[in-house]
Structures are given as C-alpha cells and as structure tokens.
Design an enzyme around this catalytic site. Structure first.
Site, PDB file in Angstrom:
ATOM      1  N   LYS A 113      -1.480 -64.730 -62.628  1.00  0.00           N
ATOM      2  CA  LYS A 113      -0.826 -64.420 -61.862  1.00  0.00           C
ATOM      3  C   LYS A 113      -1.564 -63.542 -60.554  1.00  0.00           C
ATOM      4  CE  LYS A 113       2.379 -64.774 -65.275  1.00  0.00           C
ATOM      5  NZ  LYS A 113       3.111 -65.768 -64.792  1.00  0.00           N
ATOM      6  N   SER A 173       3.589 -71.793 -63.468  1.00  0.00           N
ATOM      7  CA  SER A 173       4.280 -70.512 -63.401  1.00  0.00           C
ATOM      8  C   SER A 173       3.811 -69.875 -61.678  1.00  0.00           C
ATOM      9  CB  SER A 173       4.025 -69.238 -63.960  1.00  0.00           C
ATOM     10  OG  SER A 173       2.764 -69.075 -64.731  1.00  0.00           O
TER      11      SER A 173
END
Length: 213
Positions: free
Chosen positions: A93, A39
């Site tokens: 993230k 991701s």
C-alpha cells in the site's frame, strides 16, 4: 553415512555458500514481491514483480526479525510492503499519513493536518499531489461507495496510515486500521518484471525496471 554427507558438503561448498548468500540478501537487504490483486492500480498492476528495498527503514539479522540498526522511517508517498497481522497476509500500500498526522477523507479527497491535497481530475483517475510534493495517480469509482469517506483520525506513534492507489477497491487502513511500523518489511522501489495474466502471462516489456517513486 556421515562421511558421505561431509564429502557431499565439501564437494558442493561453493554452491551452498552461494545459496546462503542469496537467501541472506533476500532476508535482509532486498526482495521481490508478486502483485496478486489490483488494489494498487494504476501504479502497480496485477502480475508485476516489484523490488523491495528491505534496508529502507531497518536492517535485520538474516532469517530473523531482530533489529540490527534503524535506517529510516516511512514517509508520505512511500509504497510499502508489510506483513499485516490484522489482515493475516502480506500487503502492499501507499503511506499517506505518518505519526501525528490528522487525516480525513471526503469523496476520496484527502485533507492532512487541515490542508487539502491537490487533485487534477481525469474521469475515474485523479492525479494526487501530497504535501511533500510527490505526484501519483489514483483510481476511484465515480459512484462513491463506503470507502470514499472517513472522519478525522490522528496517526499514533509507531504507526502509519496506508491506502491503496485503487481507492475504491482496496482493503487498507480504512478496513484494517493503522499499520505498526515494525510490520513493514521494506519500500517498493520499482517493477522488476511484469506478466499479463489475462493474456497467457505474456511479458509487459514496457513495465520492466520501471521506477515506482
């Protein structure tokens, strides 16, 4: 039995103290995090182990979540590791919006507080430059999917908006919502080691000790 236990502790006191110090450091100062998914490609690869500075935003009592002192706040461009209650797992993230920011996305291009971010196209890779002058590479699918757009949102106090650098393949704030700052465990600063799962876990020596910021 008790005498034998006490003797064993005395004989191994140095080793026990070393273990306590090691785990205290991991609990409150610095830790490493194994990257299980793509991701955050291309910035962070599957098999990377990243160093996490746990003092970047707060210092906690070892082995607890009790705050001792606040040392900073997440900034746009920071890569953060957090225990997401919404996702039910630990995630990594990039922060793209902080409290008060108005953020909108169209075809993977961000506009923050009315100002578009700067982009240089390289096929499925984009060089993104945020308003704080940081530059990093993001990956997108040229066939835009459901994650390519979202309407304007305002980041509430005590929260940040995060996205994966692999924008088309990341369950981030577009899926789980804003991230409460108290869930953030630290700031990822560099790759410590990297092992290539697709090639028998051979080391990627070119990624060892590579900075992420």
């Amino acid at each position: 039995m008790l005498t034998r236990l006490l003797t064993s502790i005395k004989n191994n006191l140095g080793f026990i103290v070393m273990l306590l110090l090691l785990f205290s450091v991991r609990s409150s100062l610095a830790d490493w995090y194994h990257i299980p998914s793509g991701s955050m490609l291309p910035s962070v690869e599957i098999g990377d182990r990243v160093l996490v500075d746990k003092t970047a935003y707060r210092i906690e009592v070892p082995f607890t979540d009790t705050l001792l002192v606040k040392t900073g706040t997440p900034a746009r461009g920071d890569i953060v590791v957090f225990e997401s209650k919404a996702a039910g797992e630990r995630l990594i993230k990039r922060v793209v919006g902080v409290a008060g920011d108005n953020v909108v996305m169209q075809n993977h291009r961000l506009r923050i507080n009315g100002q578009p971010l700067s982009y240089d196209d390289e096929n499925s890779l984009l060089i993104e430059k945020n308003s704080d002058g940081q530059t990093y590479t993001i990956a997108i699918d040229t066939a835009y999917g459901p994650l390519a757009n979202f309407s304007a949102v305002t980041v509430p106090d005590g929260h940040v908006l995060v996205l994966g650098d692999n924008r088309s393949h990341s369950a981030d704030s577009r899926v789980h919502g804003f991230v409460p700052i108290h869930e953030i465990k630290g700031k990822a600063t560099r790759v410590v080691v990297s092992l290539d799962k697709q090639h028998h876990y051979l080391p990627r020596s070119d990624r060892f000790w590579q900075p992420l910021i």
